[in-house]
Scaffold this motif. Structure first.
Motif, mmCIF file in Angstrom:
data_model
loop_
_atom_site.group_PDB
_atom_site.id
_atom_site.type_symbol
_atom_site.label_atom_id
_atom_site.label_comp_id
_atom_site.label_asym_id
_atom_site.label_seq_id
_atom_site.Cartn_x
_atom_site.Cartn_y
_atom_site.Cartn_z
ATOM 1 N N GLU A 98 0.804 -1.223 0.000
ATOM 2 C CA GLU A 98 0.000 0.000 0.000
ATOM 3 C C GLU A 98 0.835 1.270 0.000
ATOM 4 O O GLU A 98 0.545 2.205 -0.761
ATOM 5 N N PRO A 99 1.895 1.385 0.826
ATOM 6 C CA PRO A 99 2.636 2.649 0.874
ATOM 7 C C PRO A 99 3.241 3.081 -0.460
ATOM 8 O O PRO A 99 3.435 4.275 -0.693
ATOM 9 N N THR A 100 3.545 2.130 -1.340
ATOM 10 C CA THR A 100 4.147 2.487 -2.628
ATOM 11 C C THR A 100 3.114 2.626 -3.744
ATOM 12 O O THR A 100 3.466 2.733 -4.916
ATOM 13 N N GLY A 101 1.837 2.611 -3.378
ATOM 14 C CA GLY A 101 0.800 2.862 -4.367
ATOM 15 C C GLY A 101 0.370 1.665 -5.180
ATOM 16 O O GLY A 101 -0.304 1.823 -6.204
ATOM 17 N N GLU A 102 0.708 0.456 -4.729
ATOM 18 C CA GLU A 102 0.382 -0.718 -5.530
ATOM 19 C C GLU A 102 -1.118 -1.007 -5.576
ATOM 20 O O GLU A 102 -1.597 -1.576 -6.558
ATOM 21 N N PHE A 103 -1.859 -0.618 -4.549
ATOM 22 C CA PHE A 103 -3.316 -0.812 -4.589
ATOM 23 C C PHE A 103 -3.906 -0.038 -5.771
ATOM 24 O O PHE A 103 -4.659 -0.572 -6.578
ATOM 25 N N ASP A 104 -3.551 1.244 -5.849
ATOM 26 C CA ASP A 104 -4.063 2.076 -6.943
ATOM 27 C C ASP A 104 -3.597 1.574 -8.297
ATOM 28 O O ASP A 104 -4.378 1.560 -9.259
ATOM 29 N N ARG A 105 -2.364 1.158 -8.382
ATOM 30 C CA ARG A 105 -1.833 0.688 -9.664
ATOM 31 C C ARG A 105 -2.579 -0.547 -10.141
ATOM 32 O O ARG A 105 -2.910 -0.661 -11.325
ATOM 33 N N ALA A 106 -2.854 -1.470 -9.239
ATOM 34 C CA ALA A 106 -3.570 -2.686 -9.623
ATOM 35 C C ALA A 106 -4.997 -2.368 -10.069
ATOM 36 O O ALA A 106 -5.462 -2.862 -11.107
ATOM 37 N N ILE A 107 -5.688 -1.547 -9.294
ATOM 38 C CA ILE A 107 -7.063 -1.187 -9.633
ATOM 39 C C ILE A 107 -7.113 -0.472 -10.983
ATOM 40 O O ILE A 107 -7.951 -0.774 -11.851
ATOM 41 N N ASP A 108 -6.203 0.477 -11.183
ATOM 42 C CA ASP A 108 -6.176 1.225 -12.437
ATOM 43 C C ASP A 108 -5.853 0.319 -13.624
ATOM 44 O O ASP A 108 -6.425 0.469 -14.708
ATOM 45 N N MET A 109 -4.942 -0.607 -13.433
ATOM 46 C CA MET A 109 -4.578 -1.526 -14.502
ATOM 47 C C MET A 109 -5.783 -2.360 -14.937
ATOM 48 O O MET A 109 -6.026 -2.566 -16.130
ATOM 49 N N ILE A 110 -6.544 -2.822 -13.965
ATOM 50 C CA ILE A 110 -7.734 -3.628 -14.269
ATOM 51 C C ILE A 110 -8.769 -2.795 -15.012
ATOM 52 O O ILE A 110 -9.327 -3.218 -16.028
ATOM 53 N N HIS A 111 -9.009 -1.583 -14.544
ATOM 54 C CA HIS A 111 -9.998 -0.716 -15.185
ATOM 55 C C HIS A 111 -9.583 -0.325 -16.597
ATOM 56 O O HIS A 111 -10.415 -0.267 -17.512
ATOM 57 N N GLU A 112 -8.314 -0.044 -16.787
ATOM 58 C CA GLU A 112 -7.828 0.350 -18.114
ATOM 59 C C GLU A 112 -8.006 -0.758 -19.141
ATOM 60 O O GLU A 112 -8.137 -0.485 -20.341
ATOM 61 N N ALA A 113 -8.045 -2.007 -18.659
ATOM 62 C CA ALA A 113 -8.256 -3.142 -19.556
ATOM 63 C C ALA A 113 -9.737 -3.407 -19.804
ATOM 64 O O ALA A 113 -10.090 -4.313 -20.564
ATOM 65 N N GLY A 114 -10.606 -2.638 -19.150
ATOM 66 C CA GLY A 114 -12.042 -2.788 -19.360
ATOM 67 C C GLY A 114 -12.715 -3.782 -18.437
ATOM 68 O O GLY A 114 -13.883 -4.129 -18.633
ATOM 69 N N ALA A 115 -12.012 -4.242 -17.401
ATOM 70 C CA ALA A 115 -12.583 -5.185 -16.439
ATOM 71 C C ALA A 115 -12.971 -4.453 -15.160
ATOM 72 O O ALA A 115 -12.601 -3.294 -14.945
ATOM 73 N N LYS A 116 -13.734 -5.128 -14.320
ATOM 74 C CA LYS A 116 -14.101 -4.593 -13.018
ATOM 75 C C LYS A 116 -13.062 -5.024 -11.988
ATOM 76 O O LYS A 116 -12.549 -6.141 -12.044
ATOM 77 N N ALA A 117 -12.774 -4.140 -11.053
ATOM 78 C CA ALA A 117 -11.705 -4.375 -10.086
ATOM 79 C C ALA A 117 -12.264 -4.755 -8.726
ATOM 80 O O ALA A 117 -13.200 -4.134 -8.218
ATOM 81 N N CYS A 118 -11.645 -5.770 -8.146
ATOM 82 C CA CYS A 118 -12.055 -6.272 -6.835
ATOM 83 C C CYS A 118 -10.824 -6.410 -5.954
ATOM 84 O O CYS A 118 -9.769 -6.870 -6.413
#
Length: 233
Positions: A98-118
């Protein structure tokens, strides 16, 4: 939250020699999703399905694929799975920094591919970890067993974590789906988490181990619906 109950049969419990047949049965039986358990033998002590399997599943079903990544390096592997257009991808909070922003990166990566993020939570992960991201999440997966093996018993008290996720979402005016995985069927565990606010119910043996899989799915939907109706009455 509090949407029509949907069952996500976990194909880890299906007959791998007759996978297309089993998929057809749950399609006709009213399944809402196909739940795909991906385990790498590192994040959890088991090794299961991978990218080629997800690719082949897309060819035989129109049911949305609910891909649950129980892997140690989700940021590296997410592009491999996203290439095959799953509907929902779950990544574990415990596998991200979390401190290095990996939560946001994972969520954004999923959304950018057109999928829903969980975001998925093991039983010992606090519900509050989702709070900073709740407005970005399409679903929260609350594990009611420790991930790694099917057929485990529901961990009592998981419904309290579901209720806490509901509380966090309402405070943020967000409405992610809430999925629960582990020990569910047409049973008290499903009643408890449905009453607390769960929408999506993962079931392996309870569906694929049943003689009538359509009836098993229908019974779970009825169990969840009755519990929810009683809770909000």
């Amino acid at each position: 939250m509090f949407t029509q109950p949907r069952i996500a049969p976990s194909i880890l419990s299906a007959d791998f020699m007759n996978m297309e047949r089993d998929i057809r049965v749950i399609e006709e039986g009213g399944a809402g999703f196909v739940h795909v358990d991906v385990m790498d033998g590192h994040f959890v002590p088991n090794l299961t399905l991978g990218v080629p399997f997800v690719k082949q599943l897309k060819r035989i079903t129109d049911l949305p694929l609910d891909v649950h990544l129980m892997i140690s390096n989700p940021l590296n592997q997410l592009p491999w799975f996203l290439e095959h257009e799953p509907a929902i991808v779950s990544v574990h909070a415990e596998a991200l920094d979390e401190p290095t922003g990996e939560f946001d990166r994972a969520i954004d990566m999923i959304h950018e591919a057109g999928a829903k993020a969980c975001l998925a939570l093991k039983p010992d992960m606090r519900a509050s970890v989702v709070e900073p991201y709740i407005n970005k999440l399409d679903m929260v997966l609350v594990m009611s067993v420790y991930p790694g093996f099917s057929g485990q018993k529901y961990i009592e008290g998981t419904e309290k974590k579901v209720a806490r996720v509901v509380e966090i979402a309402r405070a943020a005016q967000a409405s992610p789906l809430i999925e629960v995985d582990g020990g569910l069927g047409a049973n008290d565990a499903t009643r408890a988490v449905a009453a607390a606010g769960a929408d999506v119910f993962v079931a392996g043996n309870a569906v694929f181990g049943a003689a009538d899989r359509a009836a098993a799915i229908a019974a779970m939907v009825q169990t969840a619906d009755e519990a929810r109706t009683a809770a909000i009455a």
